[in-house]
Write a protein that holds these residues in place. Sequence first.
Motif, PDB file in Angstrom:
ATOM      1  N   HIS A 104      46.200  47.750  31.531  1.00 48.93           N
ATOM      2  CA  HIS A 104      46.095  46.967  32.764  1.00 48.93           C
ATOM      3  C   HIS A 104      44.767  47.280  33.457  1.00 48.93           C
ATOM      4  O   HIS A 104      44.266  48.410  33.390  1.00 48.93           O
ATOM      5  CB  HIS A 104      47.268  47.267  33.697  1.00 48.93           C
ATOM      6  CG  HIS A 104      48.595  46.865  33.131  1.00 48.93           C
ATOM      7  ND1 HIS A 104      48.929  45.557  32.845  1.00 48.93           N
ATOM      8  CD2 HIS A 104      49.679  47.616  32.783  1.00 48.93           C
ATOM      9  CE1 HIS A 104      50.153  45.504  32.354  1.00 48.93           C
ATOM     10  NE2 HIS A 104      50.620  46.743  32.301  1.00 48.93           N
ATOM     11  N   TYR A 105      44.212  46.282  34.139  1.00 43.55           N
ATOM     12  CA  TYR A 105      42.820  46.360  34.595  1.00 43.55           C
ATOM     13  C   TYR A 105      42.691  45.930  36.052  1.00 43.55           C
ATOM     14  O   TYR A 105      43.288  44.947  36.495  1.00 43.55           O
ATOM     15  CB  TYR A 105      41.976  45.445  33.713  1.00 43.55           C
ATOM     16  CG  TYR A 105      40.515  45.333  34.092  1.00 43.55           C
ATOM     17  CD1 TYR A 105      39.563  46.176  33.528  1.00 43.55           C
ATOM     18  CD2 TYR A 105      40.086  44.371  35.003  1.00 43.55           C
ATOM     19  CE1 TYR A 105      38.218  46.066  33.866  1.00 43.55           C
ATOM     20  CE2 TYR A 105      38.743  44.252  35.346  1.00 43.55           C
ATOM     21  CZ  TYR A 105      37.818  45.106  34.778  1.00 43.55           C
ATOM     22  OH  TYR A 105      36.499  44.992  35.118  1.00 43.55           O
ATOM     23  N   LEU A 106      41.833  46.661  36.795  1.00 42.48           N
ATOM     24  CA  LEU A 106      41.518  46.335  38.191  1.00 42.48           C
ATOM     25  C   LEU A 106      40.055  46.671  38.413  1.00 42.48           C
ATOM     26  O   LEU A 106      39.578  47.721  37.990  1.00 42.48           O
ATOM     27  CB  LEU A 106      42.391  47.157  39.145  1.00 42.48           C
ATOM     28  CG  LEU A 106      42.070  47.095  40.639  1.00 42.48           C
ATOM     29  CD1 LEU A 106      42.422  45.736  41.211  1.00 42.48           C
ATOM     30  CD2 LEU A 106      42.820  48.194  41.383  1.00 42.48           C
ATOM     31  N   ASP A 107      39.312  45.771  39.097  1.00 42.06           N
ATOM     32  CA  ASP A 107      37.930  46.104  39.399  1.00 42.06           C
ATOM     33  C   ASP A 107      37.520  45.610  40.776  1.00 42.06           C
ATOM     34  O   ASP A 107      38.326  44.995  41.504  1.00 42.06           O
ATOM     35  CB  ASP A 107      36.967  45.586  38.316  1.00 42.06           C
ATOM     36  CG  ASP A 107      36.733  44.078  38.338  1.00 42.06           C
ATOM     37  OD1 ASP A 107      36.947  43.441  39.395  1.00 42.06           O
ATOM     38  OD2 ASP A 107      36.330  43.517  37.299  1.00 42.06           O
ATOM     39  N   ILE A 108      36.263  45.899  41.153  1.00 39.79           N
ATOM     40  CA  ILE A 108      35.708  45.449  42.423  1.00 39.79           C
ATOM     41  C   ILE A 108      34.469  44.589  42.141  1.00 39.79           C
ATOM     42  O   ILE A 108      33.491  44.635  42.883  1.00 39.79           O
ATOM     43  CB  ILE A 108      35.364  46.627  43.353  1.00 39.79           C
ATOM     44  CG1 ILE A 108      34.388  47.602  42.680  1.00 39.79           C
ATOM     45  CG2 ILE A 108      36.622  47.356  43.783  1.00 39.79           C
ATOM     46  CD1 ILE A 108      33.824  48.657  43.626  1.00 39.79           C
ATOM     47  N   ILE A 130      48.727  42.199  29.527  1.00 36.99           N
ATOM     48  CA  ILE A 130      48.214  43.002  30.629  1.00 36.99           C
ATOM     49  C   ILE A 130      47.946  42.141  31.854  1.00 36.99           C
ATOM     50  O   ILE A 130      47.751  40.924  31.760  1.00 36.99           O
ATOM     51  CB  ILE A 130      46.922  43.758  30.250  1.00 36.99           C
ATOM     52  CG1 ILE A 130      45.738  42.792  30.126  1.00 36.99           C
ATOM     53  CG2 ILE A 130      47.114  44.560  28.987  1.00 36.99           C
ATOM     54  CD1 ILE A 130      44.398  43.479  30.101  1.00 36.99           C
ATOM     55  N   CYS A 131      47.941  42.804  33.002  1.00 40.44           N
ATOM     56  CA  CYS A 131      47.530  42.185  34.257  1.00 40.44           C
ATOM     57  C   CYS A 131      46.094  42.622  34.533  1.00 40.44           C
ATOM     58  O   CYS A 131      45.811  43.825  34.555  1.00 40.44           O
ATOM     59  CB  CYS A 131      48.448  42.621  35.394  1.00 40.44           C
ATOM     60  SG  CYS A 131      47.978  41.971  37.012  1.00 40.44           S
ATOM     61  N   ALA A 132      45.209  41.668  34.733  1.00 42.01           N
ATOM     62  CA  ALA A 132      43.806  41.970  35.033  1.00 42.01           C
ATOM     63  C   ALA A 132      43.453  41.354  36.380  1.00 42.01           C
ATOM     64  O   ALA A 132      43.514  40.132  36.542  1.00 42.01           O
ATOM     65  CB  ALA A 132      42.891  41.433  33.942  1.00 42.01           C
ATOM     66  N   VAL A 133      43.102  42.191  37.336  1.00 46.08           N
ATOM     67  CA  VAL A 133      42.745  41.735  38.684  1.00 46.08           C
ATOM     68  C   VAL A 133      41.247  41.942  38.863  1.00 46.08           C
ATOM     69  O   VAL A 133      40.762  43.073  38.830  1.00 46.08           O
ATOM     70  CB  VAL A 133      43.526  42.502  39.769  1.00 46.08           C
ATOM     71  CG1 VAL A 133      43.171  41.959  41.148  1.00 46.08           C
ATOM     72  CG2 VAL A 133      45.025  42.397  39.528  1.00 46.08           C
ATOM     73  N   VAL A 134      40.516  40.847  39.029  1.00 44.70           N
ATOM     74  CA  VAL A 134      39.064  40.881  39.118  1.00 44.70           C
ATOM     75  C   VAL A 134      38.631  40.686  40.570  1.00 44.70           C
ATOM     76  O   VAL A 134      39.066  39.740  41.229  1.00 44.70           O
ATOM     77  CB  VAL A 134      38.442  39.772  38.239  1.00 44.70           C
ATOM     78  CG1 VAL A 134      36.931  39.741  38.400  1.00 44.70           C
ATOM     79  CG2 VAL A 134      38.815  39.978  36.783  1.00 44.70           C
TER      80      VAL A 134
END
Length: 310
Positions: A104-108, A130-134
Motif C-alpha cells: 500500500h502506498y501514500l505520498d505527498i 493495493i490502495c495508492a493515495v497520491v
Amino acid sequence: MADGITVVALGGAGAMGSAAVRLAATLPGIGKVVVADRDIDAAKRLSVELAQASAEVEARSIDVTDGRTLRELLDGADVVVNTVGPFFRFGVGILQAAIGTGTHYLDICDDWEPAVDMLELDCAARGAGICAVVGMGASPGMSNLLAAMAVSRLDVVDDLYTAWPVDVEGEDESVDTLSAAAVHWMQQISGQVPVVRAGRIVNEEPLRSIALELPGGRRGNAYVVGHPEPVMFHRTINPAGHSANLMVITPETVAFLDVLRADIDKGRIDLDSAAEELGKPSLGRMIRAAPRMLTRAGHGSLPLFFASAT
C-alpha cells in the motif's frame, strides 16, 4: 519480528518524512516503522529519538534509484510512505515498485507531471490489490479537502482555486535552497503548467496574475504556479470555468521568480542552480527584476492558505 503493521518511510529522515515517522510510531496497530533514507546518520538519530515509541523504529540506508534494493525493502512492508522529492524525478518509479511488491502506498507528490502519470496507474494498483493515495500533503492534500468542502455547498462549480503562501506576513517557513522542495518550485514556475479553462485542461505559462474577491471582503492578487490540484479537480469536481493553483506572494518575489522563469526556459540556468539563487540572488537578476516589481499586483488581504469556489 514486531507485531502489527510495518511502515516504510522513504525519505523518513527529512523534514516531511520525519514528521510522518513521528506520527506513525505512535499510531495504534503500527508494529514497526523503517526510517529509510540516503542519510543513514540522520535516520539513526531519528530512530534513537523514538526508541521509547510504541512502535519499533529502525533505520535503513536506501537509494531509491536502485530498483532491486528498493523492491527488497518494500517487499517486507505493509505500507510505504513516500516523501522523496522532487517527485518529477522519483515519484512514478517508487509507485511502480510498490505496485510490484503489493505494498500500500501514500505520498505527498506536489509535481503535476508525475501526478498525471501516477493517476494512470490506478488499474495496475487495483490489480495488485493495493490502495495508492497520491498527493496527500498540505498542497495537494489539505488544499483538496478545503476545495471539497467549498464545492459541497454549490450546485454548479465554475471557478475553483487553491492557494498557498510564499513570503507574505505570517508565513514563517523558509525554503532550503538546496532542498528538493526548492528544485520542485523551480520546475513549477517554468515551462508551461496545466490549468482548467472552460472546463478543459490547457497548458499555460505560470506566474499569471489572478484577481480574487473572497467572502468577508478579502481581496487581492495571487499568481499561478504548477501543481497537481487543477489536474485532480478536472477528474473529480470538473469545474466548468477556470481552475488553477496559486501563490500568495509579494510583488518583489514574483518579479524575481519571473526572471528565473525566463532564464530557465531559455536554457541559461538549470533547475538546481535556479534553486540556489533563491538564497543568493545574483546582482544581474535582481536588477532585471526591479522594474517588474512595479507591474505586479499585491496580495492585498487574501488569506495565506485557502480554497475558493464560485
